[in-house]
Design a protein around this motif. Structure first.
Motif, PDB file in Angstrom:
ATOM      1  N   ALA A  43       3.513  -0.345   4.290  1.00 38.38           N
ATOM      2  CA  ALA A  43       2.690  -1.416   3.722  1.00 38.38           C
ATOM      3  C   ALA A  43       1.960  -0.939   2.476  1.00 38.38           C
ATOM      4  CB  ALA A  43       1.694  -1.911   4.766  1.00 38.38           C
ATOM      5  N   TYR A  44       1.417   0.258   2.534  1.00 32.93           N
ATOM      6  CA  TYR A  44       0.711   0.786   1.362  1.00 32.93           C
ATOM      7  C   TYR A  44       1.667   1.022   0.196  1.00 32.93           C
ATOM      8  CZ  TYR A  44      -3.474   1.560   4.160  1.00 32.93           C
ATOM      9  OH  TYR A  44      -4.575   1.384   4.946  1.00 32.93           O
ATOM     10  N   LEU A  45       2.815   1.602   0.476  1.00 38.41           N
ATOM     11  CA  LEU A  45       3.744   1.913  -0.607  1.00 38.41           C
ATOM     12  C   LEU A  45       4.387   0.648  -1.182  1.00 38.41           C
ATOM     13  CD1 LEU A  45       5.345   5.186   0.765  1.00 38.41           C
ATOM     14  CD2 LEU A  45       3.548   4.925  -0.942  1.00 38.41           C
ATOM     15  N   ARG A  46       4.663  -0.348  -0.343  1.00 37.38           N
ATOM     16  CA  ARG A  46       5.179  -1.625  -0.864  1.00 37.38           C
ATOM     17  C   ARG A  46       4.140  -2.314  -1.738  1.00 37.38           C
ATOM     18  NH1 ARG A  46       7.177  -2.152   4.412  1.00 37.38           N
ATOM     19  NH2 ARG A  46       5.408  -3.459   4.947  1.00 37.38           N
ATOM     20  N   THR A  47       2.890  -2.282  -1.306  1.00 33.71           N
ATOM     21  CA  THR A  47       1.830  -2.886  -2.107  1.00 33.71           C
ATOM     22  C   THR A  47       1.655  -2.130  -3.415  1.00 33.71           C
ATOM     23  OG1 THR A  47       0.733  -3.578  -0.077  1.00 33.71           O
ATOM     24  CG2 THR A  47      -0.578  -3.624  -2.082  1.00 33.71           C
ATOM     25  N   ALA A  48       1.782  -0.809  -3.381  1.00 29.67           N
ATOM     26  CA  ALA A  48       1.682  -0.014  -4.607  1.00 29.67           C
ATOM     27  C   ALA A  48       2.788  -0.395  -5.585  1.00 29.67           C
ATOM     28  CB  ALA A  48       1.756   1.476  -4.273  1.00 29.67           C
ATOM     29  N   MET A  49       3.999  -0.529  -5.083  1.00 34.97           N
ATOM     30  CA  MET A  49       5.110  -0.915  -5.963  1.00 34.97           C
ATOM     31  C   MET A  49       4.894  -2.311  -6.538  1.00 34.97           C
ATOM     32  SD  MET A  49       6.910   1.692  -6.148  1.00 34.97           S
ATOM     33  CE  MET A  49       8.319   1.067  -6.997  1.00 34.97           C
ATOM     34  N   LEU A  50       4.361  -3.225  -5.735  1.00 38.05           N
ATOM     35  CA  LEU A  50       4.075  -4.575  -6.212  1.00 38.05           C
ATOM     36  C   LEU A  50       3.028  -4.545  -7.326  1.00 38.05           C
ATOM     37  CD1 LEU A  50       4.281  -7.755  -5.668  1.00 38.05           C
ATOM     38  CD2 LEU A  50       2.169  -7.367  -4.411  1.00 38.05           C
ATOM     39  N   GLU A  51       1.959  -3.810  -7.125  1.00 29.58           N
ATOM     40  CA  GLU A  51       0.883  -3.752  -8.117  1.00 29.58           C
ATOM     41  C   GLU A  51       1.359  -3.085  -9.411  1.00 29.58           C
ATOM     42  OE1 GLU A  51      -2.178  -5.026  -7.970  1.00 29.58           O
ATOM     43  OE2 GLU A  51      -1.980  -5.772  -5.935  1.00 29.58           O
ATOM     44  N   ILE A  52       2.130  -2.025  -9.291  1.00 25.65           N
ATOM     45  CA  ILE A  52       2.634  -1.338 -10.488  1.00 25.65           C
ATOM     46  C   ILE A  52       3.625  -2.235 -11.231  1.00 25.65           C
ATOM     47  CG2 ILE A  52       4.021   0.626 -11.270  1.00 25.65           C
ATOM     48  CD1 ILE A  52       2.629   2.250  -9.031  1.00 25.65           C
ATOM     49  N   THR A  53       4.464  -2.953 -10.497  1.00 27.23           N
ATOM     50  CA  THR A  53       5.390  -3.894 -11.132  1.00 27.23           C
ATOM     51  C   THR A  53       4.633  -5.004 -11.846  1.00 27.23           C
ATOM     52  OG1 THR A  53       7.042  -3.425  -9.436  1.00 27.23           O
ATOM     53  CG2 THR A  53       7.337  -5.439 -10.710  1.00 27.23           C
ATOM     54  N   LEU A  54       3.589  -5.505 -11.223  1.00 25.02           N
ATOM     55  CA  LEU A  54       2.766  -6.537 -11.864  1.00 25.02           C
ATOM     56  C   LEU A  54       2.113  -5.981 -13.132  1.00 25.02           C
ATOM     57  CD1 LEU A  54       1.453  -9.347 -11.818  1.00 25.02           C
ATOM     58  CD2 LEU A  54      -0.360  -8.351 -10.415  1.00 25.02           C
ATOM     59  N   ALA A  55       1.609  -4.760 -13.053  1.00 24.90           N
ATOM     60  CA  ALA A  55       0.987  -4.144 -14.233  1.00 24.90           C
ATOM     61  C   ALA A  55       2.001  -3.963 -15.355  1.00 24.90           C
ATOM     62  CB  ALA A  55       0.372  -2.799 -13.847  1.00 24.90           C
ATOM     63  N   LEU A  56       3.181  -3.485 -15.031  1.00 26.49           N
ATOM     64  CA  LEU A  56       4.201  -3.307 -16.058  1.00 26.49           C
ATOM     65  C   LEU A  56       4.646  -4.636 -16.652  1.00 26.49           C
ATOM     66  CD1 LEU A  56       6.356  -0.464 -14.499  1.00 26.49           C
ATOM     67  CD2 LEU A  56       4.785  -0.312 -16.435  1.00 26.49           C
ATOM     68  N   SER A  57       4.708  -5.673 -15.821  1.00 25.61           N
ATOM     69  CA  SER A  57       5.067  -7.000 -16.329  1.00 25.61           C
ATOM     70  C   SER A  57       4.019  -7.513 -17.297  1.00 25.61           C
ATOM     71  CB  SER A  57       5.218  -7.990 -15.172  1.00 25.61           C
ATOM     72  OG  SER A  57       6.249  -7.567 -14.318  1.00 25.61           O
ATOM     73  N   ILE A  58       2.758  -7.345 -16.940  1.00 21.90           N
ATOM     74  CA  ILE A  58       1.684  -7.779 -17.838  1.00 21.90           C
ATOM     75  C   ILE A  58       1.725  -6.983 -19.136  1.00 21.90           C
ATOM     76  CG2 ILE A  58      -0.828  -7.806 -18.137  1.00 21.90           C
ATOM     77  CD1 ILE A  58      -1.036  -8.486 -15.147  1.00 21.90           C
ATOM     78  N   LEU A  59       1.921  -5.682 -19.031  1.00 20.47           N
ATOM     79  CA  LEU A  59       1.943  -4.848 -20.236  1.00 20.47           C
ATOM     80  C   LEU A  59       3.150  -5.151 -21.116  1.00 20.47           C
ATOM     81  CD1 LEU A  59       0.824  -1.444 -18.707  1.00 20.47           C
ATOM     82  CD2 LEU A  59      -0.526  -2.962 -20.145  1.00 20.47           C
ATOM     83  N   ARG A  60       4.249  -5.520 -20.507  1.00 19.99           N
ATOM     84  CA  ARG A  60       5.483  -5.739 -21.257  1.00 19.99           C
ATOM     85  C   ARG A  60       5.575  -7.154 -21.855  1.00 19.99           C
ATOM     86  NH1 ARG A  60       9.227  -2.868 -23.827  1.00 19.99           N
ATOM     87  NH2 ARG A  60      11.252  -3.813 -23.646  1.00 19.99           N
ATOM     88  N   ILE A  61       5.145  -8.142 -21.104  1.00 19.85           N
ATOM     89  CA  ILE A  61       5.348  -9.527 -21.519  1.00 19.85           C
ATOM     90  C   ILE A  61       4.250 -10.033 -22.445  1.00 19.85           C
ATOM     91  CG2 ILE A  61       5.489 -11.895 -20.666  1.00 19.85           C
ATOM     92  CD1 ILE A  61       6.848 -10.776 -18.168  1.00 19.85           C
TER      93      ILE A  61
END
Length: 133
Positions: A43-61
């Motif tokens: 659960a922690y690692l899935r949430t970490a991947m979700l948050e990092i993906t969201l951060a990268l999406s915000i930074l990229r888009i």
């Protein structure tokens, strides 16, 4: 002469007996380990991947004005990753360590730490959102 129960109480703790008799052949033990891994690690690692993906999406888009918001989400993601890896180490130490852990540590402290981090992060995001308007 001491009975078995008295020698158990005097000489060995429950975790030492569990560690001495621990084998991955018992179906219920394997199910317990999988449940702990799903709950406390996954659960922690899935949430970490979700948050990092969201951060990268915000930074990229989005434009450069949104970079502080993406940075906040990346900090949250890395905090979840650190907590998840720490939980993995604790689970492995509890179940398969060379020295048995005295008890299983529940998620009270990690949940409290992540709650504080997320509240601080969202309080940091609110002024950034108002600054964009």
């Amino acid at each position: 002469m001491a009975t078995n129960f008295e020698s158990f109480v005097d000489n060995e703790s429950a975790s030492e007996i569990r560690h001495r008799h621990f084998k991955l052949t018992d179906e219920t033990e394997i199910i317990d380990i999988r449940a702990f891994q799903r709950t406390y690690e996954g659960a922690y690692l899935r949430t970490a991947m979700l948050e990092i993906t969201l951060a990268l999406s915000i930074l990229r888009i989005f434009d450069i004005e949104f970079y502080p918001i993406g940075a906040v989400f990346s900090v949250i993601g890395f905090a979840f990753m650190v907590i998840g890896l720490n939980r993995r180490i604790m689970n492995n130490k509890y179940f398969m360590g060379s020295k048995p852990a005295p008890y299983f540590l529940t998620s009270g402290t990690p949940v409290l730490v992540m709650t504080v981090i997320i509240v601080i992060a969202y309080l940091a995001i609110i002024p950034e959102i108002f600054r964009l308007q």
